[in-house]
Design a protein around this motif. Structure first.
Motif, PDB file in Angstrom:
ATOM      1  N   ARG A  45      -5.394 105.130 -94.222  1.00  0.00           N
ATOM      2  CA  ARG A  45      -5.661 103.723 -93.645  1.00  0.00           C
ATOM      3  C   ARG A  45      -5.736 102.826 -94.877  1.00  0.00           C
ATOM      4  O   ARG A  45      -5.459 101.671 -94.836  1.00  0.00           O
ATOM      5  CB  ARG A  45      -6.858 103.653 -92.859  1.00  0.00           C
ATOM      6  CG  ARG A  45      -6.809 104.294 -91.637  1.00  0.00           C
ATOM      7  CD  ARG A  45      -8.217 104.249 -90.903  1.00  0.00           C
ATOM      8  NE  ARG A  45      -8.236 102.993 -90.449  1.00  0.00           N
ATOM      9  CZ  ARG A  45      -8.261 102.405 -89.334  1.00  0.00           C
ATOM     10  NH1 ARG A  45      -8.032 103.054 -88.230  1.00  0.00           N
ATOM     11  NH2 ARG A  45      -8.426 101.293 -89.100  1.00  0.00           N
ATOM     12  N   ASP A  46      -6.098 103.319 -96.129  1.00  0.00           N
ATOM     13  CA  ASP A  46      -6.274 102.330 -97.446  1.00  0.00           C
ATOM     14  C   ASP A  46      -4.883 102.033 -97.829  1.00  0.00           C
ATOM     15  O   ASP A  46      -4.827 100.924 -98.325  1.00  0.00           O
ATOM     16  CB  ASP A  46      -7.190 103.092 -98.340  1.00  0.00           C
ATOM     17  CG  ASP A  46      -8.687 103.311 -97.992  1.00  0.00           C
ATOM     18  OD1 ASP A  46      -8.893 102.395 -97.150  1.00  0.00           O
ATOM     19  OD2 ASP A  46      -9.099 104.092 -98.570  1.00  0.00           O
ATOM     20  N   TRP A  47      -4.035 102.674 -97.502  1.00  0.00           N
ATOM     21  CA  TRP A  47      -2.607 102.318 -97.845  1.00  0.00           C
ATOM     22  C   TRP A  47      -1.462 101.898 -96.740  1.00  0.00           C
ATOM     23  O   TRP A  47      -0.276 101.886 -97.043  1.00  0.00           O
ATOM     24  CB  TRP A  47      -1.741 103.759 -98.547  1.00  0.00           C
ATOM     25  CG  TRP A  47      -2.640 103.984 -99.851  1.00  0.00           C
ATOM     26  CD1 TRP A  47      -3.705 104.999 -99.941  1.00  0.00           C
ATOM     27  CD2 TRP A  47      -2.735 103.248-101.034  1.00  0.00           C
ATOM     28  NE1 TRP A  47      -4.123 104.976-101.034  1.00  0.00           N
ATOM     29  CE2 TRP A  47      -3.566 104.015-101.810  1.00  0.00           C
ATOM     30  CE3 TRP A  47      -2.310 102.321-101.664  1.00  0.00           C
ATOM     31  CZ2 TRP A  47      -3.912 103.579-103.143  1.00  0.00           C
ATOM     32  CZ3 TRP A  47      -2.494 101.703-102.846  1.00  0.00           C
ATOM     33  CH2 TRP A  47      -2.942 102.445-103.532  1.00  0.00           C
ATOM     34  N   THR A  48      -1.860 101.400 -95.771  1.00  0.00           N
ATOM     35  CA  THR A  48      -1.042 101.194 -94.612  1.00  0.00           C
ATOM     36  C   THR A  48      -0.407  99.899 -94.986  1.00  0.00           C
ATOM     37  O   THR A  48       0.790  99.695 -94.474  1.00  0.00           O
ATOM     38  CB  THR A  48      -1.573 101.143 -93.358  1.00  0.00           C
ATOM     39  OG1 THR A  48      -2.886 100.635 -93.267  1.00  0.00           O
ATOM     40  CG2 THR A  48      -1.996 102.638 -92.806  1.00  0.00           C
ATOM     41  N   HIS A  49      -0.908  98.966 -95.407  1.00  0.00           N
ATOM     42  CA  HIS A  49      -0.540  97.541 -95.713  1.00  0.00           C
ATOM     43  C   HIS A  49       0.449  97.679 -96.902  1.00  0.00           C
ATOM     44  O   HIS A  49      -0.113  98.006 -97.978  1.00  0.00           O
ATOM     45  CB  HIS A  49      -1.770  96.338 -95.607  1.00  0.00           C
ATOM     46  CG  HIS A  49      -2.221  96.237 -94.307  1.00  0.00           C
ATOM     47  ND1 HIS A  49      -1.588  95.630 -93.244  1.00  0.00           N
ATOM     48  CD2 HIS A  49      -3.305  97.149 -93.432  1.00  0.00           C
ATOM     49  CE1 HIS A  49      -2.440  95.697 -92.228  1.00  0.00           C
ATOM     50  NE2 HIS A  49      -3.252  96.523 -92.394  1.00  0.00           N
ATOM     51  N   ILE A  50       1.565  96.886 -96.921  1.00  0.00           N
ATOM     52  CA  ILE A  50       2.475  96.826 -97.921  1.00  0.00           C
ATOM     53  C   ILE A  50       1.733  95.766 -99.032  1.00  0.00           C
ATOM     54  O   ILE A  50       1.883  96.309-100.133  1.00  0.00           O
ATOM     55  CB  ILE A  50       3.722  96.180 -97.647  1.00  0.00           C
ATOM     56  CG1 ILE A  50       4.348  97.255 -96.828  1.00  0.00           C
ATOM     57  CG2 ILE A  50       4.721  95.579 -98.833  1.00  0.00           C
ATOM     58  CD1 ILE A  50       5.692  96.812 -96.290  1.00  0.00           C
ATOM     59  N   SER A  51       0.921  95.021 -98.670  1.00  0.00           N
ATOM     60  CA  SER A  51       0.455  94.029 -99.709  1.00  0.00           C
ATOM     61  C   SER A  51      -0.560  94.565-100.656  1.00  0.00           C
ATOM     62  O   SER A  51      -0.585  94.305-101.559  1.00  0.00           O
ATOM     63  CB  SER A  51      -0.115  92.976 -98.914  1.00  0.00           C
ATOM     64  OG  SER A  51      -1.337  93.311 -98.053  1.00  0.00           O
ATOM     65  N   VAL A  52      -1.448  95.599 -99.969  1.00  0.00           N
ATOM     66  CA  VAL A  52      -2.197  96.433-100.630  1.00  0.00           C
ATOM     67  C   VAL A  52      -1.845  97.340-101.730  1.00  0.00           C
ATOM     68  O   VAL A  52      -1.986  97.471-102.780  1.00  0.00           O
ATOM     69  CB  VAL A  52      -3.232  97.277 -99.689  1.00  0.00           C
ATOM     70  CG1 VAL A  52      -4.065  98.325-100.544  1.00  0.00           C
ATOM     71  CG2 VAL A  52      -4.215  96.246 -98.718  1.00  0.00           C
TER      72      VAL A  52
END
Length: 83
Positions: free
Chosen positions: A21-28
């Motif tokens: 879940r910590d890596w699902t968003h491309i911006s992160v």
């Protein structure tokens, strides 16, 4: 994620396929990748320095300055830089 819809393939959201879940968003992911690159560039001077307290203090100071700048710009979560 690219998904089939009734109108054909569509880009739906800016997410990765990671199950973490910590890596699902491309911006992160982009921010972390950028930070790794910038900190590596900031520390190019370090590899041939003697391994002592002066080196480690410089490493911590350099990384802290880079992360503080991102925090101050609103790029990191938390009420304070320490949290």
């Amino acid at each position: 994620m690219i998904r089939p819809t009734e109108r054909g393939l569509m880009l739906l959201g800016s997410r990765t396929t990671s199950l973490d879940r910590d890596w699902t968003h491309i911006s992160v992911r982009r921010l972390v990748d950028w930070l790794k690159l910038q900190i590596a560039k900031d520390l190019e001077w370090a590899p041939f320095e003697p391994n002592n307290l002066i080196l480690w203090s410089g490493l911590v100071r350099t990384a802290t300055q880079r992360l503080r700048a991102v925090f101050d710009a609103g790029g990191l979560a938390g009420r304070t830089a320490r949290a």
